[in-house]
Scaffold this active site. Structure first.
Site, PDB file in Angstrom:
ATOM      1  CG  ASP A 109      -1.715   1.215   1.404  1.00  0.00           C
ATOM      2  OD1 ASP A 109      -2.456   1.560   0.473  1.00  0.00           O
ATOM      3  OD2 ASP A 109      -1.598   1.867   2.459  1.00  0.00           O
ATOM      4  CG  ASP A 159      -1.714   7.657   0.555  1.00  0.00           C
ATOM      5  OD1 ASP A 159      -1.925   8.871   0.619  1.00  0.00           O
ATOM      6  OD2 ASP A 159      -1.506   7.067  -0.524  1.00  0.00           O
ATOM      7  CG  ASP A 189      -1.881   2.188   6.345  1.00  0.00           C
ATOM      8  OD1 ASP A 189      -2.218   3.273   6.844  1.00  0.00           O
ATOM      9  OD2 ASP A 189      -2.187   1.851   5.194  1.00  0.00           O
TER      10      ASP A 189
END
Length: 220
Positions: free
Chosen positions: A7, A9, A169
């Site tokens: 991922d 961001d 995240d």
């Protein structure tokens, strides 16, 4: 080929400061002032533009889905004009990516940020060209948490779904990995880090220095 998909961001880069600045620019244009806090609202920022718009409008007592839709593109426009003012790579992120590449892994990015903004950010940070594939939310008909987004990313990188994992995240990343039947490694240093253990990922990552060993343990 063994593949590690990241991922963006909140995983490779902390983009929350620039995302929140773009959101507040929208609210100022609407005459509402700054409604988002750079420290308090990091977790919302990494969930994307619509989440920030909804939170700010709710605080102003003006939550309206039509307004969220109308302000979505203006927020992205503000973000594009100042995409890397506050954004930083997490410590050790690219060293880990390069180490995996040197060990023969394919490395890729699967993000729900639009592809154009993703490529703009990677260029601004000087890390474009360091991944075998980069897919954004608009690269497939079904972005994360749909498995198709991850599958398409692995395929574009020349990898094998039987030997890949997703580093992320958020709950979205955990759901994406589960839907695709691959291990999820969730970072504990992102804005939502304290919530990651409850998602019961295959591994938690406290620092990128540990990632190569975690990857070898999970997919060889």
């Amino acid at each position: 080929m063994r593949t590690v998909v990241f991922d963006l961001d909140g995983t490779l880069v902390d983009t929350s400061g620039d995302l929140i600045a773009a959101g507040n620019a929208c609210f100022r244009d609407m005459g509402l002032g700054d409604l988002l806090d750079p420290a308090r609202d990091q977790k919302t920022a990494v969930r994307g533009a619509r989440a920030m718009l909804r939170l700010g409008l709710e605080r102003a007592g003006q939550l309206d889905d039509a307004v969220v839709d109308a302000q979505f593109q203006p927020l992205l426009d503000h973000y594009a004009r100042a995409i890397s003012t506050h954004t930083t790579l997490y410590p050790g992120a690219m060293a880990a990516v390069d180490a995996l590449t040197a060990d023969g892994y394919r490395v890729a990015i699967c993000t729900n940020k639009p592809l154009g903004l993703t490529q703009q950010l990677l260029t601004a940070l000087g890390i474009d060209g360091r991944f075998h594939a980069v897919l954004g939310a608009d690269s497939t008909p079904t972005p994360k948490p749909h498995a198709g987004h991850l599958i398409a990313t692995v395929q574009a990188a020349g990898g094998d779904m039987a030997r890949c994992l997703l580093v992320g995240d958020t709950e979205t990343d955990a759901k994406t990995a589960a839907a695709a039947g691959v291990p999820a490694v969730l970072v504990t240093f992102g804005p939502a880090g304290a919530d990651m253990a409850a998602l019961r990922p295959a591994a938690l990552l406290d620092h990128f220095d540990d990632l190569p060993a975690v990857v070898r343990n999970l997919i060889g």
